[in-house]
Design an enzyme around this catalytic site. Structure first.
Site, PDB file in Angstrom:
ATOM      1  N   CYS A 194      -6.919  -8.628  -8.036  1.00  0.00           N
ATOM      2  CA  CYS A 194      -5.616  -8.739  -7.366  1.00  0.00           C
ATOM      3  C   CYS A 194      -4.517  -9.000  -8.379  1.00  0.00           C
ATOM      4  O   CYS A 194      -3.403  -8.520  -8.241  1.00  0.00           O
ATOM      5  CB  CYS A 194      -5.651  -9.856  -6.332  1.00  0.00           C
ATOM      6  N   LYS A 213     -17.424 -14.430   6.352  1.00  0.00           N
ATOM      7  CA  LYS A 213     -17.844 -13.019   6.319  1.00  0.00           C
ATOM      8  C   LYS A 213     -17.521 -12.431   4.948  1.00  0.00           C
ATOM      9  O   LYS A 213     -16.357 -12.261   4.589  1.00  0.00           O
ATOM     10  CB  LYS A 213     -17.097 -12.201   7.383  1.00  0.00           C
ATOM     11  N   GLY A 259      -7.966 -10.546   0.664  1.00  0.00           N
ATOM     12  CA  GLY A 259      -8.192  -9.110   0.777  1.00  0.00           C
ATOM     13  C   GLY A 259      -6.867  -8.367   0.686  1.00  0.00           C
ATOM     14  O   GLY A 259      -5.885  -8.903   0.164  1.00  0.00           O
ATOM     15  N   SER A 260      -6.843  -7.175   1.239  1.00  0.00           N
ATOM     16  CA  SER A 260      -5.657  -6.330   1.101  1.00  0.00           C
ATOM     17  C   SER A 260      -4.527  -6.798   2.025  1.00  0.00           C
ATOM     18  O   SER A 260      -4.763  -7.451   3.047  1.00  0.00           O
ATOM     19  CB  SER A 260      -6.024  -4.883   1.423  1.00  0.00           C
ATOM     20  N   THR A 261      -3.318  -6.400   1.679  1.00  0.00           N
ATOM     21  CA  THR A 261      -2.163  -6.745   2.498  1.00  0.00           C
ATOM     22  C   THR A 261      -2.275  -6.094   3.885  1.00  0.00           C
ATOM     23  O   THR A 261      -1.920  -6.707   4.899  1.00  0.00           O
ATOM     24  CB  THR A 261      -0.867  -6.313   1.763  1.00  0.00           C
ATOM     25  N   GLU A 281      -4.508 -14.547   1.030  1.00  0.00           N
ATOM     26  CA  GLU A 281      -4.374 -14.164  -0.390  1.00  0.00           C
ATOM     27  C   GLU A 281      -4.516 -12.656  -0.449  1.00  0.00           C
ATOM     28  O   GLU A 281      -5.605 -12.128  -0.255  1.00  0.00           O
ATOM     29  CB  GLU A 281      -5.472 -14.841  -1.233  1.00  0.00           C
ATOM     30  N   GLY A 319      -4.532  -8.145   5.897  1.00  0.00           N
ATOM     31  CA  GLY A 319      -3.836  -9.412   6.188  1.00  0.00           C
ATOM     32  C   GLY A 319      -2.902  -9.262   7.378  1.00  0.00           C
ATOM     33  O   GLY A 319      -2.835 -10.131   8.250  1.00  0.00           O
ATOM     34  N   GLU A 355      -0.734  -0.416  -4.842  1.00  0.00           N
ATOM     35  CA  GLU A 355      -1.781  -1.165  -5.565  1.00  0.00           C
ATOM     36  C   GLU A 355      -2.951  -0.207  -5.758  1.00  0.00           C
ATOM     37  O   GLU A 355      -3.662   0.118  -4.803  1.00  0.00           O
ATOM     38  CB  GLU A 355      -2.233  -2.378  -4.752  1.00  0.00           C
TER      39      GLU A 355
HETATM   40  P1  NAD Z   1     -10.017  -5.390   2.345  1.00  0.00           P
HETATM   41  O1  NAD Z   1      -8.770  -5.948   2.899  1.00  0.00           O
HETATM   42  O2  NAD Z   1     -10.364  -3.977   2.630  1.00  0.00           O
HETATM   43  O3  NAD Z   1     -11.268  -6.246   2.821  1.00  0.00           O
HETATM   44  C1  NAD Z   1     -11.366  -7.633   2.554  1.00  0.00           C
HETATM   45  C2  NAD Z   1     -12.253  -8.273   3.576  1.00  0.00           C
HETATM   46  O4  NAD Z   1     -11.585  -8.248   4.832  1.00  0.00           O
HETATM   47  C3  NAD Z   1     -13.585  -7.578   3.789  1.00  0.00           C
HETATM   48  O5  NAD Z   1     -14.565  -8.559   4.041  1.00  0.00           O
HETATM   49  C4  NAD Z   1     -13.328  -6.736   5.030  1.00  0.00           C
HETATM   50  O6  NAD Z   1     -14.493  -6.438   5.762  1.00  0.00           O
HETATM   51  C5  NAD Z   1     -12.413  -7.648   5.813  1.00  0.00           C
HETATM   52  N1  NAD Z   1     -11.506  -7.021   6.775  1.00  0.00           N
HETATM   53  C6  NAD Z   1     -10.922  -5.803   6.703  1.00  0.00           C
HETATM   54  N2  NAD Z   1     -10.138  -5.609   7.784  1.00  0.00           N
HETATM   55  C7  NAD Z   1     -10.217  -6.731   8.530  1.00  0.00           C
HETATM   56  C8  NAD Z   1      -9.655  -7.130   9.786  1.00  0.00           C
HETATM   57  N3  NAD Z   1      -8.825  -6.343  10.458  1.00  0.00           N
HETATM   58  N4  NAD Z   1      -9.965  -8.345  10.278  1.00  0.00           N
HETATM   59  C9  NAD Z   1     -10.780  -9.177   9.595  1.00  0.00           C
HETATM   60  N5  NAD Z   1     -11.370  -8.835   8.424  1.00  0.00           N
HETATM   61  C10 NAD Z   1     -11.085  -7.633   7.894  1.00  0.00           C
HETATM   62  O7  NAD Z   1      -9.955  -5.652   0.766  1.00  0.00           O
HETATM   63  P2  NAD Z   1     -11.024  -5.264  -0.336  1.00  0.00           P
HETATM   64  O8  NAD Z   1     -10.924  -3.798  -0.606  1.00  0.00           O
HETATM   65  O9  NAD Z   1     -12.347  -5.848  -0.005  1.00  0.00           O
HETATM   66  O10 NAD Z   1     -10.453  -6.097  -1.594  1.00  0.00           O
HETATM   67  C11 NAD Z   1      -9.419  -5.640  -2.383  1.00  0.00           C
HETATM   68  C12 NAD Z   1      -8.109  -6.270  -1.937  1.00  0.00           C
HETATM   69  O11 NAD Z   1      -8.219  -7.687  -1.987  1.00  0.00           O
HETATM   70  C13 NAD Z   1      -6.969  -5.917  -2.881  1.00  0.00           C
HETATM   71  O12 NAD Z   1      -5.819  -5.639  -2.127  1.00  0.00           O
HETATM   72  C14 NAD Z   1      -6.793  -7.186  -3.697  1.00  0.00           C
HETATM   73  O13 NAD Z   1      -5.508  -7.337  -4.258  1.00  0.00           O
HETATM   74  C15 NAD Z   1      -7.115  -8.241  -2.695  1.00  0.00           C
HETATM   75  N6  NAD Z   1      -7.475  -9.496  -3.361  1.00  0.00           N
HETATM   76  C16 NAD Z   1      -6.549 -10.509  -3.384  1.00  0.00           C
HETATM   77  C17 NAD Z   1      -6.838 -11.702  -4.062  1.00  0.00           C
HETATM   78  C18 NAD Z   1      -5.825 -12.816  -4.133  1.00  0.00           C
HETATM   79  O14 NAD Z   1      -6.170 -13.938  -4.547  1.00  0.00           O
HETATM   80  N7  NAD Z   1      -4.567 -12.587  -3.762  1.00  0.00           N
HETATM   81  C19 NAD Z   1      -8.087 -11.869  -4.687  1.00  0.00           C
HETATM   82  C20 NAD Z   1      -9.003 -10.814  -4.630  1.00  0.00           C
HETATM   83  C21 NAD Z   1      -8.684  -9.637  -3.956  1.00  0.00           C
END
Ligand code: NAD
Length: 486
Positions: free
Chosen positions: A292, A182, A235-237, A258, A240, A389
């Protein structure tokens, strides 16, 4: 080489990819172009039944042979896919640039080329990593063999859509799994195209399924699905944590997470200040700080802090801001109006509470969502500008008098993704490298190299497990212990 393009003349592949075919679906979530704020499409939301279909397709395709195919067959198919991805840059780049923050000119040589190369790296691992023989003490033969999980559920963010999809798909497929992926609901187009190219490359239909949607509906259906054997999330903490909760509620499965970061860049008095300023400014202006790994907290020896700050201000000028579809653009927009306002709010509050604005501090006066590179000094240690962040081009600078204070300031209560250390003293660099809480430490540089040999991942709540490198391949296979009486 992708050229400038007209954003209103792009044919958008809008639908899920299931069993190798595009399944058109009704758009539900409005999508806005960061470059000009125009509403241009609507993203469908796959419900649990659609996710079921995708998982079943993945399970069948994996069981039909991919998991047990000779590893070299997987290698060859993945190489063909990497070649197609590279050749497809003129189509892929506009699909990526249109709704994301990635300028079209940076995509072909950058994200797309790197993704193809990364898939080749994992393709070559498929026939090079087996199990292990154990030095058993009796006459038995003890060993471990490894096998794929089956179906991997992958979820990616919007900030580097193609790269993040590649990070998940490359190792999972090379290791013999099928994937249900997704992408972010804000940037799904290039991932859809990647999945269709996989079929063209001869990767069996069903091995790469893409379902579109948001976190609460589609994401939850993936992570909680009983036939998804492993979850790989970037994605975001906060998301996660929600995923860990959902996985715990619905069963148990291994997870690679991640997550976010708030990474320090520690500059000692003996550092090459031009080198440090170049690296720091680049890290916070690249993709307008929406990475990130962005090194968003400078921690500098008080003796050189004013000098370093002046060098940073000179470098923190937006380099050719413009729409992502203009090949001349260098400086990226912010992903959404909401995110733009959030960045502005954090900076304004910090200034209202006494922080000194050394440069930037406002949205840019142009169409779309652009924020000027910003440097803040004298920020209270408990300010959201230091702790949160921000995911924008905002840098803070704090001073220290000795190594211990530098370490105290660099430690973040939540995150431990990366750190930069700038010094000419090798002993100090190694001492600090050991002490700093970070999954990756860069010394006298900041940012990944373009190869994929080294793993990446966070400490603390910046994540669990690794992407890239051999560790990512191993994370997509599970080991089984065998003991034979001879
Ligand atoms: P986000 O967490 O809002 O969304 C990321 C993805 O997760 C999206 O596809 C979203 O639809 C999905 N998602 C959201 N809530 C979910 C849930 N409860 N269950 C399953 N899926 C869910 O993050 P974002 O705004 O898209 O990206 C930015 C974040 O990603 C920042 O915190 C950044 O640091 C992190 N990031 C980390 C790395 C790494 O390698 N550590 C790399 C890139 C981005």
């Amino acid at each position: 080489m992708p050229q400038s393009f007209d954003p209103d003349c792009i044919d958008l592949p809008l639908g899920h990819v299931i069993d190798g075919k595009l399944v058109p679906a009704k758009g539900v979530l409005p999508m806005f172009r960061p470059s000009d704020g125009a509403e241009h499409a609507a993203c469908p939301v796959a419900d649990a039944a659609m996710v079921d279909r995708a998982v079943e397709s993945a399970r069948n395709a994996q069981a039909a042979g991919w998991g047990s195919a000779t590893p070299r067959d997987r290698t060859r198919a993945l190489h063909r896919w990497a070649d197609l991805i590279e050749a497809d840059a003129p189509t892929l780049a506009p699909l990526e640039a249109l709704s994301s923050t990635r300028p079209v000119a940076q995509l072909a040589q950058g994200d797309i080329a790197v993704t193809a190369e990364q898939i080749r790296f994992f393709a070559e691992m498929a026939d090079k990593e087996g199990g292990d023989l154990a030095p058993t003490r009796d006459a038995s033969l003890g060993m471990t063999v490894t096998e794929p999980y089956g179906v991997v559920g992958a979820i990616t963010p919007w900030n580097f859509p193609i790269s993040m999809a590649g990070w998940k798909l490359g190792p999972a497929l090379a290791a013999g799994n099928a994937v249900v992926l997704k992408p972010s609901e804000m940037t799904p187009f290039s991932t859809i195209r990647l999945a269709l190219l996989a079929v063209q490359a001869g990767i069996p239909a069903g091995l790469v399924n893409v379902v579109l949607g948001d976190g609460p509906v589609t994401g939850n259906a993936i992570t909680g699905h009983p036939d998804v054997a492993k979850v790989s999330f970037t994605g975001s903490t906060g998301a996660g944590r929600a995923i860990m909760g959902n996985v715990a509620r619905t069963g148990m499965k291994p997870m690679t997470l991640e997550l976010g970061g708030k990474s320090p860049q520690i500059v000692f008095a003996d550092a090459d200040l031009d080198l440090a300023a170049d690296a720091i400014a680049r890290s916070i202006t690249f993709n307008a700080g929406q990475a990130c790994v962005a090194g968003s907290r400078v921690i500098a020896d008080n003796r050189i802090l004013p000098d370093l700050a002046a060098r940073l201000v000179a470098r923190m000028v937006p380099d050719r801001p413009g729409p992502t579809w203009d090949a001349a653009t260098g400086y990226a927009p912010i992903i959404s109006d909401r995110q733009l306002r959030q960045i502005g709010g954090i900076v304004d509050d910090a200034v209202a509470q006494g922080a000194t604005l050394l440069t930037g501090g406002a949205a840019m006066d142009r169409p779309g969502y652009f924020y000027a590179p910003t440097l803040l000094a004298d920020v209270a240690p408990d300010s959201p500008a230091i702790l949160q962040e921000i995911f924008g081009p905002v840098l803070t600078i704090q001073g220290f008098d000795d190594e211990d204070q530098a370490m105290t300031l660099s430690d973040h209560p939540t995150y431990g993704l990366c750190a930069g250390i700038f010094t000419r003293d090798l002993s100090r660099a190694m001492r600090m490298m050991r002490r700093v809480r970070a999954g990756t430490v860069w010394i006298n540089r900041y940012g990944r190299s373009r190869d994929h040999i080294l793993p990446t991942g966070g400490k603390g709540q910046s994540g669990i497990g690794k992407d890239l490198g051999r560790e990512a391949y191993h994370a997509n296979r599970q080991s089984k212990t065998v003991l034979i009486d001879i």
